[in-house]
Design a protein around this motif. Structure first.
Motif, mmCIF file in Angstrom:
data_model
loop_
_atom_site.group_PDB
_atom_site.id
_atom_site.type_symbol
_atom_site.label_atom_id
_atom_site.label_comp_id
_atom_site.label_asym_id
_atom_site.label_seq_id
_atom_site.Cartn_x
_atom_site.Cartn_y
_atom_site.Cartn_z
ATOM 1 N N LEU A 1 0.823 -1.203 0.000
ATOM 2 C CA LEU A 1 0.000 0.000 0.000
ATOM 3 C C LEU A 1 0.856 1.253 0.000
ATOM 4 C CD1 LEU A 1 -2.857 -1.076 2.444
ATOM 5 C CD2 LEU A 1 -2.980 -0.833 -0.029
ATOM 6 N N GLY A 2 2.071 1.158 0.509
ATOM 7 C CA GLY A 2 2.952 2.312 0.524
ATOM 8 C C GLY A 2 3.385 2.743 -0.871
ATOM 9 N N VAL A 3 3.527 1.810 -1.791
ATOM 10 C CA VAL A 3 3.938 2.161 -3.152
ATOM 11 C C VAL A 3 2.761 2.246 -4.115
ATOM 12 C CG1 VAL A 3 6.271 1.263 -2.878
ATOM 13 C CG2 VAL A 3 4.483 -0.234 -3.762
ATOM 14 N N ASP A 4 1.613 1.707 -3.737
ATOM 15 C CA ASP A 4 0.412 1.768 -4.577
ATOM 16 C C ASP A 4 -0.807 1.878 -3.663
ATOM 17 O OD1 ASP A 4 -1.461 1.645 -6.606
ATOM 18 O OD2 ASP A 4 -1.258 -0.529 -6.897
ATOM 19 N N PRO A 5 -1.050 3.065 -3.108
ATOM 20 C CA PRO A 5 -2.139 3.231 -2.140
ATOM 21 C C PRO A 5 -3.511 2.971 -2.749
ATOM 22 C CG PRO A 5 -0.757 5.205 -2.271
ATOM 23 C CD PRO A 5 -0.328 4.290 -3.362
ATOM 24 N N LEU A 6 -4.458 2.614 -1.878
ATOM 25 C CA LEU A 6 -5.848 2.504 -2.305
ATOM 26 C C LEU A 6 -6.320 3.863 -2.788
ATOM 27 C CD1 LEU A 6 -7.201 0.216 0.552
ATOM 28 C CD2 LEU A 6 -6.582 -0.457 -1.774
ATOM 29 N N VAL A 7 -7.339 3.867 -3.652
ATOM 30 C CA VAL A 7 -7.840 5.085 -4.280
ATOM 31 C C VAL A 7 -9.224 5.388 -3.709
ATOM 32 C CG1 VAL A 7 -8.472 6.161 -6.476
ATOM 33 C CG2 VAL A 7 -6.551 4.543 -6.370
ATOM 34 N N ASP A 8 -9.353 6.513 -2.996
ATOM 35 C CA ASP A 8 -10.612 6.846 -2.317
ATOM 36 C C ASP A 8 -11.818 6.823 -3.249
ATOM 37 O OD1 ASP A 8 -9.374 7.088 0.122
ATOM 38 O OD2 ASP A 8 -9.157 9.268 -0.008
ATOM 39 N N ASP A 9 -11.675 7.320 -4.458
ATOM 40 C CA ASP A 9 -12.803 7.346 -5.386
ATOM 41 C C ASP A 9 -12.649 6.300 -6.492
ATOM 42 O OD1 ASP A 9 -10.710 8.576 -6.690
ATOM 43 O OD2 ASP A 9 -11.896 10.236 -7.476
ATOM 44 N N GLY A 10 -11.928 5.234 -6.179
ATOM 45 C CA GLY A 10 -11.745 4.154 -7.139
ATOM 46 C C GLY A 10 -12.935 3.209 -7.149
ATOM 47 N N LEU A 11 -12.761 2.081 -7.810
ATOM 48 C CA LEU A 11 -13.818 1.077 -7.934
ATOM 49 C C LEU A 11 -13.926 0.259 -6.657
ATOM 50 C CD1 LEU A 11 -12.815 -0.180 -11.494
ATOM 51 C CD2 LEU A 11 -14.484 1.590 -10.917
ATOM 52 N N GLY A 12 -15.138 -0.230 -6.397
ATOM 53 C CA GLY A 12 -15.373 -1.078 -5.243
ATOM 54 C C GLY A 12 -16.172 -2.307 -5.613
ATOM 55 N N VAL A 119 7.798 -17.414 -6.174
ATOM 56 C CA VAL A 119 6.893 -16.274 -6.067
ATOM 57 C C VAL A 119 5.609 -16.791 -5.416
ATOM 58 C CG1 VAL A 119 5.549 -14.542 -7.326
ATOM 59 C CG2 VAL A 119 7.860 -15.140 -8.093
ATOM 60 N N ASP A 120 5.398 -16.418 -4.171
ATOM 61 C CA ASP A 120 4.203 -16.775 -3.412
ATOM 62 C C ASP A 120 3.481 -15.455 -3.128
ATOM 63 O OD1 ASP A 120 2.380 -17.199 -1.226
ATOM 64 O OD2 ASP A 120 3.475 -19.025 -0.705
ATOM 65 N N LEU A 121 2.422 -15.197 -3.886
ATOM 66 C CA LEU A 121 1.753 -13.897 -3.764
ATOM 67 C C LEU A 121 1.155 -13.674 -2.383
ATOM 68 C CD1 LEU A 121 0.057 -13.419 -7.256
ATOM 69 C CD2 LEU A 121 2.290 -12.636 -6.452
ATOM 70 N N ARG A 122 0.761 -14.728 -1.691
ATOM 71 C CA ARG A 122 0.247 -14.562 -0.327
ATOM 72 C C ARG A 122 1.350 -14.061 0.604
ATOM 73 N NH1 ARG A 122 -1.784 -19.731 2.293
ATOM 74 N NH2 ARG A 122 -2.968 -19.830 0.357
ATOM 75 N N HIS A 123 2.568 -14.582 0.418
ATOM 76 C CA HIS A 123 3.691 -14.092 1.222
ATOM 77 C C HIS A 123 4.006 -12.638 0.887
ATOM 78 C CE1 HIS A 123 5.537 -18.358 1.977
ATOM 79 N NE2 HIS A 123 4.380 -18.181 2.578
ATOM 80 N N ILE A 124 3.887 -12.273 -0.379
ATOM 81 C CA ILE A 124 4.258 -10.924 -0.816
ATOM 82 C C ILE A 124 3.198 -9.898 -0.415
ATOM 83 C CG2 ILE A 124 4.749 -9.460 -2.818
ATOM 84 C CD1 ILE A 124 5.827 -12.053 -4.193
ATOM 85 N N PHE A 125 1.931 -10.191 -0.674
ATOM 86 C CA PHE A 125 0.871 -9.188 -0.509
ATOM 87 C C PHE A 125 -0.139 -9.508 0.590
ATOM 88 C CE2 PHE A 125 2.116 -8.919 -5.045
ATOM 89 C CZ PHE A 125 2.631 -7.636 -5.015
ATOM 90 N N GLY A 126 -0.076 -10.691 1.148
ATOM 91 C CA GLY A 126 -1.057 -11.089 2.142
ATOM 92 C C GLY A 126 -0.649 -10.740 3.555
ATOM 93 N N SER A 127 -1.498 -11.122 4.474
ATOM 94 C CA SER A 127 -1.213 -10.910 5.897
ATOM 95 C C SER A 127 -0.998 -12.257 6.567
ATOM 96 C CB SER A 127 -2.379 -10.172 6.563
ATOM 97 O OG SER A 127 -3.569 -10.943 6.459
ATOM 98 N N ALA A 128 -0.423 -12.218 7.736
ATOM 99 C CA ALA A 128 -0.220 -13.416 8.557
ATOM 100 C C ALA A 128 -0.378 -12.966 10.004
ATOM 101 C CB ALA A 128 1.150 -14.029 8.300
ATOM 102 N N THR A 129 -1.604 -12.598 10.355
ATOM 103 C CA THR A 129 -1.885 -12.021 11.666
ATOM 104 C C THR A 129 -2.771 -12.941 12.483
ATOM 105 O OG1 THR A 129 -3.913 -10.898 10.968
ATOM 106 C CG2 THR A 129 -1.816 -9.723 10.604
ATOM 107 N N ILE A 130 -3.070 -12.523 13.704
ATOM 108 C CA ILE A 130 -3.973 -13.295 14.547
ATOM 109 C C ILE A 130 -5.362 -13.382 13.935
ATOM 110 C CG2 ILE A 130 -4.701 -11.360 16.004
ATOM 111 C CD1 ILE A 130 -4.506 -13.405 18.387
ATOM 112 N N LYS A 131 -5.764 -12.355 13.175
ATOM 113 C CA LYS A 131 -7.059 -12.411 12.483
ATOM 114 C C LYS A 131 -7.079 -13.589 11.519
ATOM 115 C CE LYS A 131 -10.243 -9.769 9.641
ATOM 116 N NZ LYS A 131 -10.496 -8.537 8.913
ATOM 117 N N ASP A 132 -5.953 -13.844 10.866
ATOM 118 C CA ASP A 132 -5.888 -14.979 9.955
ATOM 119 C C ASP A 132 -5.904 -16.300 10.711
ATOM 120 O OD1 ASP A 132 -5.661 -13.460 7.485
ATOM 121 O OD2 ASP A 132 -3.692 -12.888 8.216
ATOM 122 N N THR A 133 -5.119 -16.402 11.781
ATOM 123 C CA THR A 133 -5.052 -17.681 12.496
ATOM 124 C C THR A 133 -6.351 -18.007 13.215
ATOM 125 O OG1 THR A 133 -4.092 -16.663 14.471
ATOM 126 C CG2 THR A 133 -2.559 -17.560 12.849
#
Length: 198
Positions: A1-12, A119-133
């Motif tokens: 998100l730091g290099v490609d932030p979400l867009v407030d008025d983008g698509l949802g 290349v494991d996209l979950r490792h690159i862009f995903g989370s690994a938090t208590i919410k996931d576990t």
């Protein structure tokens, strides 16, 4: 998100059906159209979306504001996709993957890949938090346990596989059971298996 932030008025999520479905004739076309729209207009949220037709099934994940990746689900496979980034192993050279045109460059330029040899996209862009576990991973674990009871896995594992195969044919009733499950016949059953108030 730091290099490609979400867009407030983008698509949802609520926009996707209206701006994609009327303009496509196949699952692959749906992936390409939504990908092009996200690259152009961005999104204010990340989503996982399945596109399917009589020939193919694709799983699409938006990544940050303007990036995305999709993988074709093999005909002999199934996926369980809880609310997390799900795509794991990804081959940019495969005919069974599609992605934002500059996604490989983004990963390399910003040193986003924590793995040395894949290349494991979950490792690159995903989370690994208590919410996931506690929320996401157990749902994938239980579905995989139901379809593949012979495989021992841990519901807290952050690396449960995404594309899976089973020896049995999966019925509509099987899908209904998994979608409405509450970890029956395990110690994690939310309705309790010990006959106590807790």
């Amino acid at each position: 998100l730091g290099v490609d932030p979400l867009v407030d008025d983008g698509l949802g999520e609520e926009d996707i059906t209206a701006i994609v479905l009327p303009y496509i004739h196949s699952a692959r076309e749906g992936v390409k159209r939504l990908g092009a729209l996200l690259e152009q207009y961005g999104t204010y949220e990340t989503n996982g979306i399945c596109f399917s037709d009589k020939d193919e099934c694709w799983y699409f994940e938006s990544i940050a504001g303007h990036h995305w990746a999709a993988i074709r689900i093999p005909d002999d496979a199934y996926v369980i996709a809880p609310n997390r980034f799900n795509i794991d192993d990804f081959d940019f050279d495969s005919d069974d993957t599609l992605f934002a045109s500059d996604l490989p460059k983004l990963i390399d330029q910003y040193h986003l890949n924590p793995d040395r040899d894949r290349v494991d996209l979950r490792h690159i862009f995903g989370s690994a938090t208590i919410k996931d576990t506690r929320y996401n991973n157990p749902r994938a674990w239980y579905g995989q346990k139901y379809f593949n009871p012979e495989i021992e896995q841990d519901p807290f594992d952050q690396d449960l596989p995404f594309i899976c195969r089973t020896q049995k044919k999966i019925s509509i009733e099987d899908v209904k059971f998994v979608l409405s499950s509450h970890y029956q016949n395990t110690k994690y059953d939310v309705y309790g298996s010990t006959n106590t108030d807790a």
